[in-house]
Each structure stands twice: as C-alpha cells, then as structure tokens.
Design a protein around this motif. Structure first.
Motif, PDB file in Angstrom:
ATOM      1  N   PRO A 137     -20.016  13.139  -0.701  1.00 26.16           N
ATOM      2  CA  PRO A 137     -18.665  13.618  -1.007  1.00 26.16           C
ATOM      3  C   PRO A 137     -18.001  12.933  -2.199  1.00 26.16           C
ATOM      4  CG  PRO A 137     -18.947  13.467   1.349  1.00 26.16           C
ATOM      5  CD  PRO A 137     -20.188  12.873   0.741  1.00 26.16           C
ATOM      6  N   VAL A 138     -17.472  13.756  -3.095  1.00 25.38           N
ATOM      7  CA  VAL A 138     -16.774  13.247  -4.278  1.00 25.38           C
ATOM      8  C   VAL A 138     -15.302  13.633  -4.257  1.00 25.38           C
ATOM      9  CG1 VAL A 138     -18.879  13.288  -5.668  1.00 25.38           C
ATOM     10  CG2 VAL A 138     -17.356  15.276  -5.706  1.00 25.38           C
ATOM     11  N   SER A 139     -14.837  14.238  -3.160  1.00 25.84           N
ATOM     12  CA  SER A 139     -13.405  14.489  -3.029  1.00 25.84           C
ATOM     13  C   SER A 139     -12.686  13.150  -2.904  1.00 25.84           C
ATOM     14  CB  SER A 139     -13.128  15.363  -1.803  1.00 25.84           C
ATOM     15  OG  SER A 139     -13.688  16.646  -1.955  1.00 25.84           O
ATOM     16  N   GLN A 140     -11.445  13.102  -3.392  1.00 26.34           N
ATOM     17  CA  GLN A 140     -10.729  11.838  -3.519  1.00 26.34           C
ATOM     18  C   GLN A 140     -10.637  11.084  -2.202  1.00 26.34           C
ATOM     19  OE1 GLN A 140      -9.419  10.678  -6.572  1.00 26.34           O
ATOM     20  NE2 GLN A 140      -9.155   8.739  -5.502  1.00 26.34           N
ATOM     21  N   PHE A 141     -11.108   9.837  -2.230  1.00 22.38           N
ATOM     22  CA  PHE A 141     -11.037   8.941  -1.088  1.00 22.38           C
ATOM     23  C   PHE A 141     -10.302   7.675  -1.498  1.00 22.38           C
ATOM     24  CE2 PHE A 141     -15.307   8.425  -3.049  1.00 22.38           C
ATOM     25  CZ  PHE A 141     -15.200   7.125  -3.518  1.00 22.38           C
ATOM     26  N   PRO A 142      -9.880   6.844  -0.541  1.00 20.20           N
ATOM     27  CA  PRO A 142      -9.151   5.619  -0.899  1.00 20.20           C
ATOM     28  C   PRO A 142     -10.053   4.579  -1.540  1.00 20.20           C
ATOM     29  CG  PRO A 142      -9.504   5.746   1.467  1.00 20.20           C
ATOM     30  CD  PRO A 142      -9.937   7.065   0.904  1.00 20.20           C
ATOM     31  N   GLY A 143      -9.534   3.884  -2.519  1.00 16.52           N
ATOM     32  CA  GLY A 143     -10.281   2.826  -3.187  1.00 16.52           C
ATOM     33  C   GLY A 143     -11.341   3.366  -4.123  1.00 16.52           C
ATOM     34  N   GLY A 144     -12.267   2.482  -4.510  1.00 17.53           N
ATOM     35  CA  GLY A 144     -13.281   2.853  -5.484  1.00 17.53           C
ATOM     36  C   GLY A 144     -14.686   2.919  -4.931  1.00 17.53           C
ATOM     37  N   TYR A 188     -16.776  10.247   3.246  1.00 17.01           N
ATOM     38  CA  TYR A 188     -16.405  11.024   4.425  1.00 17.01           C
ATOM     39  C   TYR A 188     -15.014  10.654   4.928  1.00 17.01           C
ATOM     40  CZ  TYR A 188     -21.249  12.218   4.011  1.00 17.01           C
ATOM     41  OH  TYR A 188     -22.447  12.669   3.493  1.00 17.01           O
ATOM     42  N   ASP A 189     -14.365   9.692   4.254  1.00 23.19           N
ATOM     43  CA  ASP A 189     -12.963   9.369   4.505  1.00 23.19           C
ATOM     44  C   ASP A 189     -12.054  10.032   3.474  1.00 23.19           C
ATOM     45  OD1 ASP A 189     -13.423   7.768   6.706  1.00 23.19           O
ATOM     46  OD2 ASP A 189     -13.633   5.944   5.532  1.00 23.19           O
ATOM     47  N   MET A 190     -12.549  11.095   2.860  1.00 28.12           N
ATOM     48  CA  MET A 190     -11.752  11.743   1.819  1.00 28.12           C
ATOM     49  C   MET A 190     -10.458  12.306   2.411  1.00 28.12           C
ATOM     50  SD  MET A 190     -11.468  15.315   1.778  1.00 28.12           S
ATOM     51  CE  MET A 190     -11.656  16.258   3.285  1.00 28.12           C
ATOM     52  N   VAL A 191      -9.422  12.409   1.566  1.00 30.88           N
ATOM     53  CA  VAL A 191      -8.126  12.920   2.022  1.00 30.88           C
ATOM     54  C   VAL A 191      -7.582  14.032   1.132  1.00 30.88           C
ATOM     55  CG1 VAL A 191      -7.402  10.878   3.310  1.00 30.88           C
ATOM     56  CG2 VAL A 191      -7.020  10.954   0.861  1.00 30.88           C
ATOM     57  N   PHE A 192      -8.275  14.358   0.055  1.00 32.01           N
ATOM     58  CA  PHE A 192      -7.861  15.465  -0.817  1.00 32.01           C
ATOM     59  C   PHE A 192      -9.061  16.378  -1.056  1.00 32.01           C
ATOM     60  CE2 PHE A 192      -4.691  12.239  -1.746  1.00 32.01           C
ATOM     61  CZ  PHE A 192      -3.513  12.974  -1.776  1.00 32.01           C
ATOM     62  N   PRO A 193      -9.220  17.440  -0.265  1.00 25.13           N
ATOM     63  CA  PRO A 193     -10.426  18.279  -0.335  1.00 25.13           C
ATOM     64  C   PRO A 193     -10.645  18.968  -1.669  1.00 25.13           C
ATOM     65  CG  PRO A 193      -9.219  18.696   1.703  1.00 25.13           C
ATOM     66  CD  PRO A 193      -8.335  17.851   0.834  1.00 25.13           C
ATOM     67  N   TYR A 194      -9.600  19.072  -2.513  1.00 32.83           N
ATOM     68  CA  TYR A 194      -9.721  19.771  -3.792  1.00 32.83           C
ATOM     69  C   TYR A 194      -9.893  18.820  -4.975  1.00 32.83           C
ATOM     70  CZ  TYR A 194      -7.702  23.964  -1.485  1.00 32.83           C
ATOM     71  OH  TYR A 194      -7.464  25.042  -0.667  1.00 32.83           O
ATOM     72  N   ALA A 195      -9.599  17.548  -4.792  1.00 37.99           N
ATOM     73  CA  ALA A 195      -9.534  16.608  -5.908  1.00 37.99           C
ATOM     74  C   ALA A 195     -10.860  15.877  -6.096  1.00 37.99           C
ATOM     75  CB  ALA A 195      -8.413  15.594  -5.686  1.00 37.99           C
ATOM     76  N   VAL A 196     -11.187  15.570  -7.362  1.00 38.48           N
ATOM     77  CA  VAL A 196     -12.414  14.841  -7.699  1.00 38.48           C
ATOM     78  C   VAL A 196     -12.098  13.358  -7.831  1.00 38.48           C
ATOM     79  CG1 VAL A 196     -14.300  14.623  -9.347  1.00 38.48           C
ATOM     80  CG2 VAL A 196     -13.311  16.875  -8.896  1.00 38.48           C
ATOM     81  N   SER A 221     -13.454   0.878   0.985  1.00 41.97           N
ATOM     82  CA  SER A 221     -12.553  -0.022   0.244  1.00 41.97           C
ATOM     83  C   SER A 221     -11.107   0.373   0.533  1.00 41.97           C
ATOM     84  CB  SER A 221     -12.831   0.029  -1.263  1.00 41.97           C
ATOM     85  OG  SER A 221     -12.790   1.365  -1.741  1.00 41.97           O
ATOM     86  N   HIS A 222     -10.709   0.167   1.790  1.00 47.21           N
ATOM     87  CA  HIS A 222      -9.338   0.482   2.193  1.00 47.21           C
ATOM     88  C   HIS A 222      -8.382  -0.634   1.768  1.00 47.21           C
ATOM     89  CE1 HIS A 222     -10.495   4.044   4.367  1.00 47.21           C
ATOM     90  NE2 HIS A 222     -11.332   3.391   5.126  1.00 47.21           N
ATOM     91  N   SER A 223      -7.092  -0.322   1.841  1.00 43.21           N
ATOM     92  CA  SER A 223      -6.082  -1.312   1.461  1.00 43.21           C
ATOM     93  C   SER A 223      -5.288  -1.825   2.648  1.00 43.21           C
ATOM     94  CB  SER A 223      -5.113  -0.702   0.431  1.00 43.21           C
ATOM     95  OG  SER A 223      -4.452   0.439   0.968  1.00 43.21           O
ATOM     96  N   ASP A 224      -5.396  -1.164   3.790  1.00 45.69           N
ATOM     97  CA  ASP A 224      -4.648  -1.529   4.995  1.00 45.69           C
ATOM     98  C   ASP A 224      -5.519  -2.429   5.872  1.00 45.69           C
ATOM     99  OD1 ASP A 224      -3.698  -1.421   7.750  1.00 45.69           O
ATOM    100  OD2 ASP A 224      -2.321   0.139   7.067  1.00 45.69           O
ATOM    101  N   GLU A 225      -5.080  -3.665   6.113  1.00 47.15           N
ATOM    102  CA  GLU A 225      -5.875  -4.629   6.876  1.00 47.15           C
ATOM    103  C   GLU A 225      -6.113  -4.165   8.307  1.00 47.15           C
ATOM    104  OE1 GLU A 225      -7.499  -7.255   5.914  1.00 47.15           O
ATOM    105  OE2 GLU A 225      -6.853  -6.938   3.853  1.00 47.15           O
ATOM    106  N   GLU A 226      -5.112  -3.541   8.904  1.00 47.97           N
ATOM    107  CA  GLU A 226      -5.283  -3.050  10.273  1.00 47.97           C
ATOM    108  C   GLU A 226      -6.327  -1.935  10.317  1.00 47.97           C
ATOM    109  OE1 GLU A 226      -2.651  -1.053  13.919  1.00 47.97           O
ATOM    110  OE2 GLU A 226      -1.666  -1.759  12.078  1.00 47.97           O
ATOM    111  N   LEU A 227      -6.287  -1.056   9.327  1.00 47.79           N
ATOM    112  CA  LEU A 227      -7.268   0.017   9.256  1.00 47.79           C
ATOM    113  C   LEU A 227      -8.671  -0.534   9.033  1.00 47.79           C
ATOM    114  CD1 LEU A 227      -8.116   2.973   9.086  1.00 47.79           C
ATOM    115  CD2 LEU A 227      -7.424   2.966   6.672  1.00 47.79           C
ATOM    116  N   ILE A 228      -8.777  -1.543   8.174  1.00 46.40           N
ATOM    117  CA  ILE A 228     -10.084  -2.153   7.916  1.00 46.40           C
ATOM    118  C   ILE A 228     -10.701  -2.667   9.210  1.00 46.40           C
ATOM    119  CG2 ILE A 228     -11.254  -4.081   6.790  1.00 46.40           C
ATOM    120  CD1 ILE A 228      -9.172  -3.786   4.517  1.00 46.40           C
TER     121      ILE A 228
END
Length: 611
Positions: free
Chosen positions: A147-154, A159-167, A443-450
């Motif tokens: 998946p290359v749809s926009q996901f958090p971090g680099g 599979y954690d993508m959040v924008f199905p249309y964005a690259v 590469s999330h930014s939320d420590e609780e989510l990590i």
C-alpha cells in the motif's frame, strides 16, 4: 446507485470541492491564504464549492459545523503528512509518455511484490524505477506495490493508511507514482497496487468527523469495520467505489490487490463488489485498457471470482493461501507448528488439481468445517506464492524462506509456483535468496498508540506460537534491517539462484503447456509421501511437460506419464549446472525411450521433461 465524486477536482484553473457529511449542518472550505468559504449542501448530504482562480498545490481543509479544520477525506495528496492540510492535484498536468499502453493479458502476468520503502536504499518510487531493468531481465512483467496510500510517518507496511486516494508523500507523491507507472509501462511491466478498504488506520483518521463511515455491527482485527450496508451507507459505498476508479483513471494503474475482502461486510441486496463491477465495466469501455481486481480472501469461496449474475463478487483472481501452506509444511517440517492442518503430499496435489485444499473439510485451526470446492475454476483465477509480506513479516524473526530451508529446497519451491497452472507471485528478494529479514514496522507519533501496536501485534499472532517477542515495530532499526541488500544477487549461490529463476520464467513464457490454465487438463500423480508428478498439456494437446517434484531425502524412482512417446529432460535442479546433488540417472537433453519413461529423481529436487 449513482456514484458521487468527492475531494478537490481540478481542471483548467477551476476546482470543485466536494465533501460528504450527511449529518452536518454546515461546512466551511478553509484555503490557506484566503477567506473562509461556506459550502452548499444538497439533499444527499454532499457539500460543494467551486473556485475559478486557484492553482494546483494550494493547501486546504474542511471545517464541519464551524468547528475544527480537518484534511479532506478524499484528499489526493498530503504533502505534510496525515495531520497536515490537503493539496490540490491537477491530474491532467502530468505528461504521460506511454499513452498507447493497453495492459497485458491476465494469463501472462508474473507478479513481483515490492515494499517501496524497503526495496531500495532510496526507499522511493524513483528508487523502484532504478530497478525496473533488473526486473525485465528477471522476466517479471507485473509489480505489485504494497500500500502506497498516505499513512502516518515515513515507514509503515501501509495497511495503516488513512487516505485511500492520496499517494504517500515520503515515497514521492502523485507525480512520483505516475513516473513509476509510466517507466514500468515503457518496459512492458504492469503495475498493481495493494489497497485497503476493510478498515482505516488509527492515526490521522478523521473520517468520523465528517460522516458515518464506520459501523459497530461488525468487527475487524485492525479497527472499526466499514459501513457498507447500514444507515447512510450509500455515501460510504460511493466513497470506496470511487477510490477503485480513481487509481485506474488518474494513475493508469493496471489493477488492484484488495486486502482481506472477507472483512468487508455487506448484507445489502446489491453487494458492494457488484456495484464496483458495474462501474468498472463502464470505465473499462471508456479507457480502453485492461484493469484487474485481485482479492485476498480467507473464505476459500469460489464466489469471490464468480460473476455477479452467478452470485459472485467478480474479482479477476484471488490469492491461494492453501497452496503456500500445503507446500511450505512439506519444505520445512517446522511449518507444522504454524499450519497444523497441513503436511500431506496429497494436500499439495489437491492444491494443484483443484485449488482450495480446504473445501468443506473440518479444520482444526478454525474448529469448524471450512471452504468450498474450486475444482473446475480456471487456473488464472488464482495467484500462488512461496512468500509474501505476510508469510515473511508475520514470523518473529522476519525470516524469508531462504533463511529457513536449504538451497535445494529453494530451487524446488521456485519451480513449484512457476510451473503451476496458476499466476505466480514473487516477493522482493526471493529470486536471489535474500538473507535480510522483513519485519513489521511503523512510525507513529502517539506513544499510547505505539504501545497498543506492540501489544496488539503480540496478541494477533499468538497462534503462530512465537517463543519471543518480535522486534519493536516503531524502532527505526527494525525498518533499516528490512531493506534489501543489493550486493547479494552478484555473489555465489545468490547469483545461481537468480539464474535459476530466470530459466524457470523463460520456460513458463515460452512453453505452450505452461500457458494453458484449464485445471481439468492438469494431472497430478502422487508417487509417494514426498514425491509427485505434475503433468501439463498445451491447449491443442500437442505439447506436454512432466514436472517431477521430490521433496524427500532419498532418490525417488518415477514413471513418467504414458502411453507412448519419448520424454526429454529439459531442466533438472539436481544437475551439476545448478550445483545439485547430481544423483539422477538421466542427463538433461537425453531422450528416455521407454514406452513410459522412467527416471531416478534426486532428493529435494525438481526435474522437467518434455514430450
């Protein structure tokens, strides 16, 4: 049902902004550096605004009910990541070089899965372009991008993508993906995307701020299920259906692999995939190019690839996990700990002859009967593999098959899929026996989510009987270790294995028997507990191949299919050319003159005969 487009649709200096928010009273369009614009709502819950003096690249957000601003749910580009503003994209501005590309027939495809970030040192679309000539030399003609749809971090599997249309911005954004597709088409390579429509990742997921995209009626292991059949589901169905069409129309993509379709729940009269089929058929006629849908499904159900008029979902093909499981346990006895319901040679024979191994039998892992028969369904409806991101990444050490079994069995495994009556699928680095692991990374930014990701990862795969915890997915070193080492293909047995893959792919492309997919004309003869003969014929029955696989530790005596004719050995992994054991009794190129040919096949090897 009328499919509505959302997002920012730009053309010749004009841009129409559309967002679906049926339960919101007001919506504001907030463009950086401009006054706020109030959007107009229609009876279907869509807010729109049109501007005539705006340029591509302009940043914008939407503010529901005069509240906080959020990125566009149908954003085509997030240059500053999942929490930043959306950017307008002019899809008409890209200068496509290969406008005559019409795609390739499904039967001819040889897939190669790529994680853009881990495939090359650059970790970008441009990096993938630099390896296209290598793939051409290998013989691959279809790449499938994780998946290359926009996901958090680099860094993320995607599979954690959040924008199905964005690259993904860190890969090169919209123009980077288009450049890759254009360059691949110039070399005769089709491009497929792995997409996720069964859930949306947690970080940067603002869909709930706009509308009822999710439902509590169903559940997935990865997050809230998508609302495809509940109240307000028309807008959700339109949103995801349009996402399929978007990749085809705007990026010239050749097809999509759809993740875990069994976790997309729809009990409506017109199933979501029936809707997609209807819309796609209309777009195919207009575009004049091939476009395929391939499903990952855990159902073992023929309906996935049946047409809607027969109650099906109309996918062009689906992954055949049973083939992997049946073969892997025979290659690596330790595999029985992971796949307790597999381990018999007749199961692998059934995978060749029918497709699904579990076709209604009781399955211990599931504690119930599972599956239905796929006998008679043409072979090009299934994709087979020895490795993929799941089979490698869902091991505690991220071990590839090349790190689990010896060189002889790697050669045998390659032949198993490339000589099969199915569409073969390789995982990046498999062809040279890569010794780098492939871990799960984020590469999330939320420590609780990590912390939740780490704990959830441990719980999700506890059935795999891990003896230790996997490496921390958030640690950048986990990602760095997962990158391919491109010095390996040039050394020792890595180079030899690469040549073996090239020879098998060349044989698959050239021999008529390997281009015929009617399973009712495929014969499989089980010789003993570790050996079978796969008999392939051309469509006109004039050309035949006998592929003998011996997974045992002893030489096997095999009778080739009869009656009559002369068999000639054309390929043998046990031959000295391939650094095999050399204990077969017939050399490559020698004719077997017996009424029904007989040969002795080396242990852990494969031999191919032509009649």
């Amino acid at each position: 049902m009328m499919i509505r487009s959302t997002g920012a649709r730009y053309s010749a200096g004009q841009c129409k902004f559309t967002v679906w928010a049926p339960e919101k009273g007001t919506m504001q369009l907030v463009i950086e550096g401009r006054p706020v614009i109030s959007m107009q709502k229609d009876d279907d819950g869509y807010f729109t605004a049109e501007l005539n003096d705006i340029t591509p690249g302009s940043r914008y957000r939407f503010a529901p009910d005069d509240g906080e601003c959020y990125p566009d749910p149908a954003s085509h580009y997030q240059p500053d990541g999942v929490h930043g503003a959306s950017a307008i994209v002019d899809h008409n501005a890209y200068d496509w070089k290969n406008t005559e590309w019409k795609g390739l027939p499904l039967k001819e495809l040889i897939f190669y899965e790529i994680h853009v970030g881990a495939f090359t040192p650059e970790g970008t679309f441009e990096g993938v372009i630099s390896k296209l000539d290598y793939l051409v030399a290998l013989g691959v003609n279809a790449i499938e991008l994780m998946p290359v749809s926009q996901f958090p971090g680099g860094r993320n599997w995607g599979y954690d993508m959040v924008f199905p249309y964005a690259v993904q911005n860190s890969y090169g954004g919209p123009d980077g993906l288009k450049a890759l597709v254009d360059a691949a088409h110039a070399r005769g390579i089709a491009v497929f995307l792995d997409v996720v429509f069964n859930h949306i990742g947690p970080e940067g997921n603002y869909l709930r701020r706009f509308g009822p995209y999710f439902t509590d009626q169903y559940a997935t292991p990865w997050g809230n299920a998508i609302n495809l059949d509940g109240e307000w589901s028309d807008g959700v169905r339109s949103y995801f259906c349009q996402a399929v069409l978007h990749w085809y129309e705007n990026y010239h993509i050749d097809g999509l692999r759809v993740d875990a379709v069994h976790m997309m729940f729809d009990n409506g009269a017109v199933h979501f995939w029936e809707l997609v089929s209807e819309e796609l058929n209309e777009l195919r006629q207009r575009m004049g190019r091939n476009f395929y849908l391939i499903a990952e499904s855990d159902l073992n159900s023929p309906r996935v690839v049946r047409p809607p008029e027969n109650g099906g979902w109309d996918f062009d093909a689906q992954w055949l996990d049973d083939f992997h499981h049946a073969l892997y346990v025979l290659l690596d006895p330790d595999g029985r700990d992971r796949y307790e319901d597999f381990g018999k040679i007749r199961q692998w024979a059934k995978a060749y002859a029918d497709g699904f191994v579990h076709s209604g039998e009781y399955v211990n892992f599931r504690k119930r009967r599972h599956g239905a028969s796929s006998a008679g369904i043409s072979g090009e409806k299934f994709v087979v593999f020895n490795q993929n991101h799941d089979q490698v990444g869902n091991r505690v050490g991220g071990e590839r098959l090349s790190m689990l079994v010896n060189f002889e069995r790697q050669k045998l495994a390659a032949a198993a899929i490339l000589l099969s009556p199915y569409l073969p699928f390789l995982f990046m680095g498999e062809e040279f026996g890569a010794q780098t692991p492939f871990f799960y990374f984020v590469s999330h930014s939320d420590e609780e989510l990590i912390q939740k990701v780490v704990e959830g990862r441990r719980r999700e795969f506890e059935n795999y009987k891990w003896e230790k915890d996997p490496p921390n997915p958030q640690d950048e070193e986990t990602f760095r270790q997962s990158k391919l080492d491109w010095s390996q293909p040039e050394t020792d047995r890595h180079a030899l294995l690469l040549r073996w893959y090239r020879a098998l792919i060349a044989l698959r492309k050239s021999h008529p028997a390997l281009r015929h997919f009617a399973k009712n004309e495929v014969d499989v003869n089980v010789v003993n507990d570790a050996c079978l003969v796969l008999h392939r014929r051309s469509a006109d029955q004039r050309e035949e191949l006998a592929c003998v696989f011996n997974l045992g530790e002893e030489v096997a005596e095999v009778c080739l299919p009869g009656p009559g004719g002369k068999w000639v050995k054309t390929l043998d992994s046990g031959d000295a050319e391939w650094q095999g054991g050399g204990d077969s009794n017939e050399e490559v190129g020698k004719t077997l003159t017996l009424e029904a040919g007989r040969d002795f096949i080396a242990s852990s090897s494969v031999a191919v005969y032509e009649r």
